[in-house]
Design an enzyme around this catalytic site. Structure first.
Site, mmCIF file in Angstrom:
data_model
loop_
_atom_site.group_PDB
_atom_site.id
_atom_site.type_symbol
_atom_site.label_atom_id
_atom_site.label_comp_id
_atom_site.label_asym_id
_atom_site.label_seq_id
_atom_site.Cartn_x
_atom_site.Cartn_y
_atom_site.Cartn_z
ATOM 1 N N GLU A 261 0.891 -1.170 0.000
ATOM 2 C CA GLU A 261 0.000 0.000 0.000
ATOM 3 C C GLU A 261 0.917 1.204 0.000
ATOM 4 O OE1 GLU A 261 -3.186 -0.153 -0.193
ATOM 5 O OE2 GLU A 261 -3.411 -2.306 0.115
ATOM 6 N N CYS A 294 -1.784 9.546 2.873
ATOM 7 C CA CYS A 294 -1.583 8.954 1.547
ATOM 8 C C CYS A 294 -2.779 9.174 0.632
ATOM 9 C CB CYS A 294 -1.290 7.470 1.685
ATOM 10 S SG CYS A 294 -2.572 6.586 2.592
HETATM 11 P P1 NAD Z 1 9.094 4.273 3.976
HETATM 12 O O1 NAD Z 1 8.928 3.464 2.752
HETATM 13 O O2 NAD Z 1 10.287 5.144 4.102
HETATM 14 O O3 NAD Z 1 9.093 3.350 5.280
HETATM 15 C C1 NAD Z 1 8.043 2.479 5.565
HETATM 16 C C2 NAD Z 1 8.536 1.356 6.437
HETATM 17 O O4 NAD Z 1 9.498 0.596 5.714
HETATM 18 C C3 NAD Z 1 9.235 1.802 7.715
HETATM 19 O O5 NAD Z 1 8.865 0.936 8.769
HETATM 20 C C4 NAD Z 1 10.692 1.629 7.388
HETATM 21 O O6 NAD Z 1 11.476 1.402 8.530
HETATM 22 C C5 NAD Z 1 10.655 0.383 6.524
HETATM 23 N N1 NAD Z 1 11.802 0.183 5.620
HETATM 24 C C6 NAD Z 1 12.611 1.115 5.083
HETATM 25 N N2 NAD Z 1 13.537 0.516 4.291
HETATM 26 C C7 NAD Z 1 13.287 -0.805 4.331
HETATM 27 C C8 NAD Z 1 13.875 -1.949 3.698
HETATM 28 N N3 NAD Z 1 14.904 -1.850 2.869
HETATM 29 N N4 NAD Z 1 13.360 -3.177 3.951
HETATM 30 C C9 NAD Z 1 12.297 -3.314 4.765
HETATM 31 N N5 NAD Z 1 11.695 -2.266 5.397
HETATM 32 C C10 NAD Z 1 12.187 -1.027 5.176
HETATM 33 O O7 NAD Z 1 7.759 5.140 4.099
HETATM 34 P P2 NAD Z 1 7.425 6.237 5.191
HETATM 35 O O8 NAD Z 1 8.195 7.473 4.861
HETATM 36 O O9 NAD Z 1 7.511 5.656 6.555
HETATM 37 O O10 NAD Z 1 5.871 6.474 4.907
HETATM 38 C C11 NAD Z 1 5.387 7.402 4.030
HETATM 39 C C12 NAD Z 1 4.896 6.725 2.758
HETATM 40 O O11 NAD Z 1 3.901 5.759 3.080
HETATM 41 C C13 NAD Z 1 4.215 7.697 1.822
HETATM 42 O O12 NAD Z 1 4.580 7.401 0.497
HETATM 43 C C14 NAD Z 1 2.742 7.411 2.048
HETATM 44 O O13 NAD Z 1 1.892 7.787 0.993
HETATM 45 C C15 NAD Z 1 2.761 5.945 2.240
HETATM 46 N N6 NAD Z 1 1.526 5.490 2.899
HETATM 47 C C16 NAD Z 1 0.649 4.729 2.191
HETATM 48 C C17 NAD Z 1 -0.534 4.307 2.775
HETATM 49 C C18 NAD Z 1 -1.531 3.456 2.035
HETATM 50 O O14 NAD Z 1 -2.397 2.873 2.674
HETATM 51 N N7 NAD Z 1 -1.453 3.357 0.725
HETATM 52 C C19 NAD Z 1 -0.796 4.656 4.100
HETATM 53 C C20 NAD Z 1 0.124 5.441 4.784
HETATM 54 C C21 NAD Z 1 1.294 5.839 4.178
#
Ligand code: NAD
Length: 491
Positions: A261, A294
């Site tokens: 997502e 999001c």
């Molecule tokens: P991110 O991708 O930076 O991090 C998300 C998660 O992934 C964190 O827990 C992070 O620690 C982990 N992560 C980072 N690198 C990783 C790796 N290599 N392997 C495994 N895990 C890893 O995103 P963010 O900045 O925390 O969140 C913001 C983003 O999330 C925005 O793009 C937003 O639109 C999206 N979002 C989407 C929804 C939805 O339902 N579609 C909901 C909320 C947020």
């Protein structure tokens, strides 16, 4: 190593929070930690949280395998009872969870207490019911008696983002648990604290050890240790497209189903026949939570003939918004989560200005100190502008005009994203027509954010793969088996 069993705790505003992992029903420490600060006052260090490593991941996956053996054998009704017990504990602690999440990620306290945290309890209750309602499909065909059986898949790794972490994480964990999978949840490192509270209630709710584990750490360090392990049978991710690509690679290596997502760049389309006042008010509300939503409709597309009237009303409603401390009930606009995130938002707007996009209002930090950015509206030079095509995830909207329905649809569908869309019109046929033509996982007409948890939820394009919600998420977490028995061959 993370073998040492401990429960290191901090006191935040009278609330005791463990800073350790929760693995196999016990608190487990790591030798290293990472700092968590409050976006409300960046000088305020809230906690040093256990920084999980490869050993943490190994211990959690081992525990989840053991937990799976017990949890997957329970009936949906038994699992549902335990999930409802957890929901009871969430409901009894809404004030506490909301306070911590407000300090940790700066979401508005009132909204957390009234709407966001109660939804977490609903997530568990809804999936307790949905799993119990499931009927196996049974039929006779070609001389055989057939049954479709839903088998829990195994340990599921669930990785979540920093925005609304408690609600979003429970939304993802509930279907996994209801399906009979054990869970290893890794919250985001910018807002890990509210989910540590959740871990305090897991044993009391009745989960067997290892059924529900929560590990803390930096995504790029701990994440690959979890997603790359072949003992993990499902990977469910919410976050950015960039991280999804890494996780998708890991899931592909192990040939494990993966849902993502991801971000959005929703269009908010306002037709001349719409209630312009309601549309302008809703558009201004897209600045809430500092735009860190999001699903937000961040690209306003307004019919040329009503542009000036709409802009006047949007400006008026935005002037009424109040930036301030998220604990103050009068505040409507919270700060950014982190200085680095604020810098990203700032860079997007500065680049837009330098490339000739017009800043209609806002366009700078609210004040020198703190992480607040002004609600900002940009009229881009072209549809190719970076601020139109990229998710900013800050209080920044763009405004563009269209002359007819076909152009509105074409502009709405002109980015690589496809998570959400919002349409304002009073014409029922247009609502259907445009609603069907907009390529997004969810499209709202004359409203926003209303959710029925049985409906599918997810994105198109770089907004994601797979669907959450209702039975869609339960199917993802199960392996389906067709059992065929030759008729009259058994007695
Ligand atoms: P991110 O991708 O930076 O991090 C998300 C998660 O992934 C964190 O827990 C992070 O620690 C982990 N992560 C980072 N690198 C990783 C790796 N290599 N392997 C495994 N895990 C890893 O995103 P963010 O900045 O925390 O969140 C913001 C983003 O999330 C925005 O793009 C937003 O639109 C999206 N979002 C989407 C929804 C939805 O339902 N579609 C909901 C909320 C947020």
């Amino acid at each position: 190593m993370s073998a040492e069993v401990q429960d290191r705790r901090v006191d935040i505003e009278g609330i005791s929070i463990s800073t350790d992992h929760f693995i196999g029903g016990k608190r487990v420490s790591s030798p290293n930690t990472f700092e968590v600060r409050s976006p409300l006052d960046w000088d305020w260090k809230l906690a040093d949280v256990a920084r999980g490593d490869a050993a943490t991941a190994a211990a959690a996956i081992e525990a989840a395998q053991q937990g799976f053996d017990v949890w997957s054998r329970m009936s949906p009704a038994e699992r549902g009872q335990i999930m409802n017990n957890l929901a009871d504990r969430i409901e009894a602690n809404i004030e506490k969870i909301a306070t911590i999440e407000c300090l940790d990620m700066a979401m508005l306290l009132e909204s957390l207490k009234l709407r966001v945290i109660p939804r977490a309890a609903v997530n568990f209750r809804a999936y307790a019911d949905l799993a119990a309602e499931y009927q196996e499909r049974v039929w006779d065909s070609k001389g055989t008696h057939n049954t479709v059986i839903r088998m829990p898949a195994g340990p599921a790794v669930i990785i979540t983002p920093w925005n609304a972490p408690f609600m979003l994480s429970t939304w993802k964990c509930a279907p996994a648990l209801a399906a009979g999978n054990s869970v290893i949840l890794k919250p985001a490192e910018w807002s890990p604290l509210s989910l540590s509270l959740l871990a305090d209630w897991i044993n009391g709710a009745g989960f067997p050890p290892g059924a529900f584990n929560i590990v803390q750490g930096i995504g790029s360090e701990l994440g690959p240790c979890l997603t790359g392990d072949s003992r993990v049978k499902r990977v469910s991710f919410t976050g950015s497209p960039a991280t999804a690509r890494h996780i998708g690679h890991a899931a592909a290596e192990n040939i494990v189903p993966f849902t993502a997502e991801l971000g959005g760049k929703g269009a908010l389309v306002v037709f001349a026949d719409a209630d312009i006042d309601a549309a302008a008010q809703k558009a201004s509300n897209q600045f809430h939570d500092s735009g860190q939503v999001c699903l937000a409709g961040t690209r306003i597309l307004v019919e040329e003939s009503i542009r000036d009237e709409f802009l006047h009303k949007l400006t008026m409603y935005t002037e009424k918004q109040i930036q301030g401390d998220s604990r103050d009930p009068a505040t409507t606009l919270s700060p950014a989560i982190h200085p680095n995130h604020l810098k990203n938002v700032e860079a997007y707007v500065d680049n837009a200005r330098n490339r000739g996009d017009r800043i209609v209002f806002g366009g700078q930090r609210w004040k020198k100190d703190g992480l607040w950015y002004e609600p900002t509206l940009i009229e881009p030079k072209s549809n190719d502008s970076e601020v139109v095509q990229n998710e900013i995830f800050g209080p920044v909207l763009t405004i563009q005009t269209f002359t007819d329905e076909a152009e509105a649809i074409s502009m709405a569908n002109s980015t690589a994203y496809g998570l959400s869309g919002i349409i304002y019109t009073s014409d029922a046929e247009r609502a259907e027509r445009v609603g069907r033509a907009v390529r997004a996982g969810t499209v709202w007409v004359n409203t926003f954010l209303i959710r029925d948890l049985t409906a599918p939820f997810g994105g198109i394009g770089i907004s994601g793969i797979g669907r959450e919600g209702g039975h869609y998420a339960l199917e993802f977490h199960c392996d389906l088996k067709t059992l065929q028995i030759l008729e009259d061959s058994v007695h």
